[in-house]
Motif scaffolding. Structure first.
Motif, PDB file in Angstrom:
ATOM      1  N   ASP A 254       0.873  -1.175   0.000  1.00  0.00           N
ATOM      2  CA  ASP A 254       0.000   0.000   0.000  1.00  0.00           C
ATOM      3  C   ASP A 254       0.907   1.221   0.000  1.00  0.00           C
ATOM      4  N   GLY A 255       0.712   2.131  -0.905  1.00  0.00           N
ATOM      5  CA  GLY A 255       1.560   3.320  -0.978  1.00  0.00           C
ATOM      6  C   GLY A 255       0.755   4.559  -1.264  1.00  0.00           C
ATOM      7  N   THR A 256       1.165   5.668  -0.653  1.00  0.00           N
ATOM      8  CA  THR A 256       0.515   6.955  -0.902  1.00  0.00           C
ATOM      9  C   THR A 256       1.572   8.012  -1.179  1.00  0.00           C
ATOM     10  N   ALA A 257       1.196   8.979  -1.980  1.00  0.00           N
ATOM     11  CA  ALA A 257       2.049  10.135  -2.246  1.00  0.00           C
ATOM     12  C   ALA A 257       1.165  11.372  -2.209  1.00  0.00           C
ATOM     13  N   ASN A 258       1.600  12.376  -1.469  1.00  0.00           N
ATOM     14  CA  ASN A 258       0.857  13.627  -1.341  1.00  0.00           C
ATOM     15  C   ASN A 258       1.820  14.782  -1.552  1.00  0.00           C
ATOM     16  N   VAL A 259       1.468  15.682  -2.456  1.00  0.00           N
ATOM     17  CA  VAL A 259       2.309  16.841  -2.739  1.00  0.00           C
ATOM     18  C   VAL A 259       1.409  18.073  -2.761  1.00  0.00           C
ATOM     19  N   ALA A 260       1.840  19.110  -2.078  1.00  0.00           N
ATOM     20  CA  ALA A 260       1.149  20.404  -2.122  1.00  0.00           C
ATOM     21  C   ALA A 260       2.141  21.441  -2.628  1.00  0.00           C
ATOM     22  N   LEU A 261       1.744  22.200  -3.623  1.00  0.00           N
ATOM     23  CA  LEU A 261       2.576  23.260  -4.199  1.00  0.00           C
ATOM     24  C   LEU A 261       1.853  24.584  -4.023  1.00  0.00           C
ATOM     25  N   VAL A 262       2.621  25.616  -3.708  1.00  0.00           N
ATOM     26  CA  VAL A 262       2.005  26.927  -3.499  1.00  0.00           C
ATOM     27  C   VAL A 262       2.971  28.020  -3.943  1.00  0.00           C
TER      28      VAL A 262
ATOM     29  N   LEU B  69       5.743  17.638   0.899  1.00  0.00           N
ATOM     30  CA  LEU B  69       5.661  16.293   0.349  1.00  0.00           C
ATOM     31  C   LEU B  69       5.540  15.281   1.482  1.00  0.00           C
ATOM     32  N   ARG B  70       4.679  14.293   1.320  1.00  0.00           N
ATOM     33  CA  ARG B  70       4.602  13.171   2.261  1.00  0.00           C
ATOM     34  C   ARG B  70       4.346  11.907   1.446  1.00  0.00           C
ATOM     35  N   ASN B  71       5.244  10.952   1.550  1.00  0.00           N
ATOM     36  CA  ASN B  71       5.096   9.660   0.888  1.00  0.00           C
ATOM     37  C   ASN B  71       5.153   8.567   1.940  1.00  0.00           C
ATOM     38  N   GLU B  72       4.293   7.571   1.801  1.00  0.00           N
ATOM     39  CA  GLU B  72       4.289   6.438   2.712  1.00  0.00           C
ATOM     40  C   GLU B  72       4.130   5.161   1.900  1.00  0.00           C
ATOM     41  N   ALA B  73       4.825   4.121   2.334  1.00  0.00           N
ATOM     42  CA  ALA B  73       4.728   2.822   1.678  1.00  0.00           C
ATOM     43  C   ALA B  73       4.720   1.738   2.748  1.00  0.00           C
ATOM     44  N   ALA B  74       3.941   0.708   2.516  1.00  0.00           N
ATOM     45  CA  ALA B  74       3.872  -0.403   3.465  1.00  0.00           C
ATOM     46  C   ALA B  74       3.828  -1.722   2.696  1.00  0.00           C
TER      47      ALA B  74
ATOM     48  N   GLY C  13       7.977   6.053   5.785  1.00  0.00           N
ATOM     49  CA  GLY C  13       7.394   7.334   5.396  1.00  0.00           C
ATOM     50  C   GLY C  13       8.457   8.404   5.321  1.00  0.00           C
ATOM     51  N   VAL C  14       8.287   9.327   4.400  1.00  0.00           N
ATOM     52  CA  VAL C  14       9.216  10.455   4.278  1.00  0.00           C
ATOM     53  C   VAL C  14       8.396  11.728   4.073  1.00  0.00           C
ATOM     54  N   SER C  15       8.798  12.772   4.785  1.00  0.00           N
ATOM     55  CA  SER C  15       8.181  14.092   4.641  1.00  0.00           C
ATOM     56  C   SER C  15       9.263  15.092   4.271  1.00  0.00           C
ATOM     57  N   ALA C  16       8.907  16.053   3.443  1.00  0.00           N
ATOM     58  CA  ALA C  16       9.842  17.119   3.090  1.00  0.00           C
ATOM     59  C   ALA C  16       9.066  18.427   2.988  1.00  0.00           C
ATOM     60  N   VAL C  17       9.656  19.468   3.514  1.00  0.00           N
ATOM     61  CA  VAL C  17       9.069  20.806   3.432  1.00  0.00           C
ATOM     62  C   VAL C  17      10.142  21.721   2.874  1.00  0.00           C
TER      63      VAL C  17
ATOM     64  N   ASP D 169      10.359   8.265   8.760  1.00  0.00           N
ATOM     65  CA  ASP D 169       9.696   7.450   9.779  1.00  0.00           C
ATOM     66  C   ASP D 169       9.646   6.003   9.293  1.00  0.00           C
ATOM     67  N   ALA D 170       9.617   5.060  10.227  1.00  0.00           N
ATOM     68  CA  ALA D 170       9.513   3.644   9.866  1.00  0.00           C
ATOM     69  C   ALA D 170       8.732   2.914  10.949  1.00  0.00           C
ATOM     70  N   GLY D 171       8.162   1.799  10.568  1.00  0.00           N
ATOM     71  CA  GLY D 171       7.431   1.000  11.534  1.00  0.00           C
ATOM     72  C   GLY D 171       7.377  -0.459  11.124  1.00  0.00           C
ATOM     73  N   VAL D 172       7.289  -1.315  12.120  1.00  0.00           N
ATOM     74  CA  VAL D 172       7.071  -2.745  11.897  1.00  0.00           C
ATOM     75  C   VAL D 172       5.949  -3.181  12.831  1.00  0.00           C
ATOM     76  N   ALA D 173       5.179  -4.162  12.378  1.00  0.00           N
ATOM     77  CA  ALA D 173       4.068  -4.643  13.195  1.00  0.00           C
ATOM     78  C   ALA D 173       3.835  -6.115  12.912  1.00  0.00           C
ATOM     79  N   ALA D 174       3.283  -6.787  13.905  1.00  0.00           N
ATOM     80  CA  ALA D 174       2.848  -8.171  13.766  1.00  0.00           C
ATOM     81  C   ALA D 174       1.456  -8.281  14.365  1.00  0.00           C
ATOM     82  N   THR D 175       0.564  -8.888  13.613  1.00  0.00           N
ATOM     83  CA  THR D 175      -0.820  -9.050  14.046  1.00  0.00           C
ATOM     84  C   THR D 175      -1.154 -10.541  14.098  1.00  0.00           C
TER      85      THR D 175
END
Length: 162
Positions: free
Chosen positions: A18-26, A45-50, A70-74, A92-98
């Motif tokens: 699952d991946g998301t990319a968000n970019v805002a330009l102004v 910018l904020r990108n996340e991948a799992a 996840g990575v954010s840049a301003v 940012d990073a994360g690991v999980a077990a369910t």
């Protein structure tokens, strides 16, 4: 003042990712001087991948693993008096077990332990009571959080997690 901008978001999903990319330009400028409006970044910018997958079974129930990044840049922000802030990057990073109704999650924020400035300001200040105040503007900042590692054990009362 002229302000023009927009944002774009995208998401990609599959059976194991699952991946998301968000970019805002102004582009925010004062019409009379052409200088940037203070504190407004040109882009964020904020990108996340799992990645996730069933790892093994315990008592005939799968243990599902998840790994995320996840990575954010301003971008630099305009500051008063023609100054410019520093850009910021955060990882940012994360690991999980369910398993069944239980989840163990470990997250790390500011993984590189960068000494980012979450906000920068320029204004006259006076912190020394024994000297005469100065009206010369100085740069000040609020520090971003350092590396943080957080663990969470959750139980879903409503049944199994998926």
């Amino acid at each position: 003042t002229t302000r023009v901008g927009g944002s774009v978001s995208a998401r990609v999903r599959g059976d194991f990712f699952d991946g998301t990319a968000n970019v805002a330009l102004v582009n925010a400028r004062f019409d009379d001087t052409g200088l940037g409006v203070p504190y407004v970044p040109d882009f964020v910018l904020r990108n996340e991948a799992a990645l996730f997958h069933d790892l093994f079974e315990v008592e005939q129930s799968p243990v599902r693993g998840r790994l995320g990044l996840g990575v954010s840049a301003v971008s630099p922000r305009a500051l008063p008096y023609g100054q410019t802030s520093e850009p910021t990057v955060d990882l940012d990073a994360g690991v999980a077990a369910t398993w069944r109704f239980l989840e163990l999650n470990v997250e790390a924020r500011n993984l590189a332990n960068l000494e980012n400035r979450s906000a920068e300001y320029v204004y006259p200040s006076h912190f020394d009571r024994d000297s005469a105040p100065s009206l010369v503007p100085a740069r000040h900042f609020s520090a971003a959080p350092p590396l943080g590692v957080f663990a969470t054990l959750s139980a879903n009362i409503g049944g199994e997690l998926r």
